[in-house]
Design a protein around this motif. Structure first.
Motif, short mmCIF file in Angstrom:
data_model
loop_
_atom_site.label_atom_id
_atom_site.label_comp_id
_atom_site.label_asym_id
_atom_site.label_seq_id
_atom_site.Cartn_x
_atom_site.Cartn_y
_atom_site.Cartn_z
N MET A 259 20.57 5.00 23.33
CA MET A 259 21.77 5.25 22.54
C MET A 259 22.80 6.03 23.38
O MET A 259 22.43 6.70 24.33
N THR A 260 24.04 5.97 22.97
CA THR A 260 25.10 6.69 23.68
C THR A 260 25.65 7.78 22.78
O THR A 260 25.20 7.98 21.66
N ASP A 261 26.68 8.48 23.32
CA ASP A 261 27.31 9.52 22.51
C ASP A 261 28.12 8.93 21.37
O ASP A 261 28.45 9.60 20.40
N GLU A 262 28.49 7.64 21.48
CA GLU A 262 29.20 6.98 20.39
C GLU A 262 28.24 6.74 19.23
O GLU A 262 27.05 6.54 19.41
N ILE A 263 28.80 6.78 18.02
CA ILE A 263 27.97 6.59 16.84
C ILE A 263 27.61 5.11 16.70
O ILE A 263 28.48 4.24 16.68
N THR A 264 26.32 4.83 16.63
CA THR A 264 25.82 3.47 16.43
C THR A 264 25.91 3.13 14.95
O THR A 264 25.54 3.94 14.10
N LYS A 265 26.41 1.94 14.65
CA LYS A 265 26.51 1.51 13.26
C LYS A 265 25.63 0.29 13.07
O LYS A 265 25.61 -0.62 13.90
N ILE A 266 24.89 0.29 11.97
CA ILE A 266 23.96 -0.79 11.69
C ILE A 266 23.91 -1.03 10.19
O ILE A 266 24.17 -0.12 9.39
N ASP A 267 23.60 -2.24 9.80
CA ASP A 267 23.48 -2.53 8.37
C ASP A 267 22.29 -1.80 7.77
O ASP A 267 22.43 -1.04 6.81
N THR A 268 21.09 -2.04 8.33
CA THR A 268 19.87 -1.46 7.76
C THR A 268 19.07 -0.77 8.85
O THR A 268 18.79 -1.37 9.89
N LEU A 269 18.72 0.48 8.59
CA LEU A 269 17.86 1.23 9.50
C LEU A 269 16.47 1.34 8.89
O LEU A 269 16.31 1.76 7.74
N VAL A 270 15.45 0.95 9.64
CA VAL A 270 14.07 1.07 9.21
C VAL A 270 13.44 2.23 9.99
O VAL A 270 13.50 2.24 11.23
N VAL A 271 12.86 3.18 9.28
CA VAL A 271 12.26 4.35 9.92
C VAL A 271 10.74 4.16 9.93
O VAL A 271 10.10 4.14 8.89
N GLY A 272 10.19 4.03 11.13
CA GLY A 272 8.75 3.83 11.28
C GLY A 272 8.42 2.42 11.73
O GLY A 272 8.96 1.44 11.21
N ALA A 273 7.54 2.31 12.75
CA ALA A 273 7.16 1.00 13.28
C ALA A 273 5.65 0.83 13.25
O ALA A 273 5.04 0.37 14.20
N GLY A 274 5.05 1.20 12.12
CA GLY A 274 3.67 0.83 11.87
C GLY A 274 3.66 -0.53 11.19
O GLY A 274 4.61 -1.32 11.32
N GLN A 275 2.61 -0.81 10.44
CA GLN A 275 2.52 -2.11 9.79
C GLN A 275 3.68 -2.35 8.83
O GLN A 275 4.20 -3.47 8.73
N ALA A 276 4.15 -1.28 8.16
CA ALA A 276 5.25 -1.44 7.21
C ALA A 276 6.55 -1.76 7.93
O ALA A 276 7.29 -2.67 7.53
N GLY A 277 6.85 -1.02 9.00
CA GLY A 277 8.10 -1.25 9.71
C GLY A 277 8.16 -2.61 10.38
O GLY A 277 9.21 -3.27 10.38
N VAL A 278 7.04 -3.04 10.95
CA VAL A 278 7.01 -4.36 11.59
C VAL A 278 7.20 -5.46 10.55
O VAL A 278 7.96 -6.42 10.76
N ALA A 279 6.53 -5.34 9.41
CA ALA A 279 6.68 -6.33 8.34
C ALA A 279 8.12 -6.36 7.83
O ALA A 279 8.71 -7.42 7.61
N MET A 280 8.72 -5.17 7.67
CA MET A 280 10.10 -5.10 7.19
C MET A 280 11.04 -5.79 8.16
O MET A 280 11.93 -6.55 7.76
N SER A 281 10.83 -5.53 9.45
CA SER A 281 11.69 -6.14 10.46
C SER A 281 11.58 -7.65 10.46
O SER A 281 12.59 -8.36 10.62
N GLU A 282 10.37 -8.17 10.27
CA GLU A 282 10.22 -9.63 10.24
C GLU A 282 11.05 -10.26 9.13
O GLU A 282 11.76 -11.26 9.34
N HIS A 283 10.98 -9.68 7.94
CA HIS A 283 11.69 -10.27 6.81
C HIS A 283 13.20 -10.09 6.93
O HIS A 283 13.97 -11.00 6.55
N LEU A 284 13.65 -8.95 7.47
CA LEU A 284 15.08 -8.77 7.69
C LEU A 284 15.59 -9.77 8.74
O LEU A 284 16.68 -10.33 8.61
#
Length: 424
Positions: free
Chosen positions: A1-26
């Motif tokens: 990341m840079t000093d500029e503010i990153t903008k994103i539609d959806t942020l997922v916090v955590g990359a265990g089984q829940a985060g990976v599953a969430m990312s697949e569907h998004l």
């Protein structure tokens, strides 16, 4: 990341089984998103489980629909390091936008505009939506009854890895859910003198009439039960995939050499007191076990299935001496106990999530993961939508539902009236 503010539609916090599953569907829905993980993908499987742990469900069941496990047959139980590798490989399969080594420190709603300000260890992100996919196993809990001034070696089960890490001497394992019972069994087989404190529990058969209990819960509709029974929210499940999978049987554990005691009550210096509930707890576990056998038999008869009968599954060996003459007090020094392992569970930690999505007890307020705070979602929690929500396959289906809700909200946000005067 840079000093500029990153903008994103959806942020997922955590990359265990829940985060990976969430990312697949998004990803499937074309929703721009980012997944942040403070450690590695599926870190809890790597560093917060004991060395010999395997998944408690067979490989055909405890997986995502889109990929099978490597090197383990469908009826096998996958070692924990291979489970972690599975999630990393799965994320690679669809090029999941996961950034590891970045901790989310604070999430706050923006004032006067949509979305949230997210402070991370590498800068600020602005997100229209936030999915808390950190799961239920965030902070290990050791109860306040634990002796504070003691020479005993005390650890939580999250920090137990193998028998060799413990000092010489016996071990008291407090908690007889899946973790506690498997750790006690491993320690006894390694030559340790072991006391196992047994509280209320469910005790399903590992398999019955040539079908794993995961299959039985599926065909009987029990994975889809929408809420736990009142008073049984915290009842643990004693089940094991160790050594090829077997039914947990506390009487056989006692005959093997594990000293069973009741629920741990308190400590006074080097003396621990136990509740007189050991037999009651074991017997209620038996009732749970037999109820599943009854339901399975009825299902077989109702559907005319040809599955082999298994009458020996209903035969219990005699109560061991530790049940007929229970130990209510134990002098740990005299018994040679030098270690305590607290297999007493975890609590969620959402101290970083500064939003109006919690009740008076600081528990998430949500409906199937859609929280009371618009734009905030929870994933991976017990009973999020059903009994199976914390299991690998269950979290995948919960993630699909949440992703669909996010897509619906995006459609509302993107709506523009064709003629501003057309609506009266």
């Amino acid at each position: 990341m840079t000093d500029e503010i990153t903008k994103i539609d959806t942020l997922v916090v955590g990359a265990g089984q829940a985060g990976v599953a969430m990312s697949e569907h998004l990803t499937r829905l074309g929703i721009p998103h980012l997944v942040l993980e403070k450690n590695r993908i599926a870190e809890a499987w790597i560093s917060c489980r004991w060395d010999s742990l395997v998944a408690n469900g067979p490989a055909w069941h405890d997986r995502f629909p889109g990929m099978e496990f490597k090197d383990t047959g469908p009826d096998g139980f996958v070692p924990k390091d291979q489970v972690a590798e599975y999630f990393a490989d799965y994320a690679d399969k669809f090029n999941a936008p996961i950034r590891t080594g970045i901790e989310v420190k604070k999430v706050e709603r923006n004032l006067g505009r949509a979305g949230f300000r997210v402070e991370t260890s590498e800068g600020v992100i602005e997100a229209l939506r936030v999915v808390a996919a950190t799961g239920p196993f965030q902070r290990p809990v050791i109860p306040p009854i634990a002796p504070q001034q003691s020479s005993l070696h005390q650890i939580h089960s999250a920090n137990y890895h193998n028998p060799q890490q413990l000092p010489e001497g016996g071990v008291l394992v407090v908690g007889a859910g899946s973790s506690g019972v498997q750790i006690a069994d491993e320690l006894q087989r390694a030559g340790k003198k072991v006391y196992l404190s047994v509280g209320p529990h469910d005790r399903p058969p590992r398999a019955y009439r040539n079908r794993d209990f995961c299959w039985w819960l599926g065909v009987l509709g029990l994975w889809d039960v929408a809420a736990s029974q009142p008073g049984r929210e915290h009842v643990t499940i004693a089940v094991s995939g160790a050594r090829g999978g077997h039914t947990v049987d506390f009487r056989r554990l006692a005959n093997q050499g594990v000293n069973l005691v009741g629920l741990t009550k308190d400590f006074q210096n080097d003396v621990v007191t136990f509740q007189s509930d050991l037999s009651d707890n074991v017997n209620r576990g038996d009732e749970n076990y037999l109820s599943l056998l009854d339901a399975a038999d009825a299902y077989i008869a109702r559907n005319g299935l040809e599955l082999p009968e298994e009458p020996e599954a209903r035969h219990f060996i005699a109560d061991p001496a530790c049940m007929t003459h229970p130990t209510l007090q134990l002098d740990l020094v005299a018994a040679g106990v030098t270690s305590i392992i607290w297999a007493t569970g975890y609590v969620a930690d959402y101290s970083w999530l500064k939003v109006n999505a919690f009740d008076e007890n600081n528990k998430p307020k949500h409906q199937r993961g859609v929280s009371s705070e618009a734009g905030v979602y929870f994933l991976g929690l017990p009973w999020l939508s059903r009994r199976g929500s914390t299991f690998i396959w269950g979290v995948w289906h919960d993630a699909k539902f949440i992703a669909d809700q996010i897509a619906i909200q995006r459609q509302y946000s993107e709506y523009r009236a064709a003629d501003s005067g057309s609506l009266k």
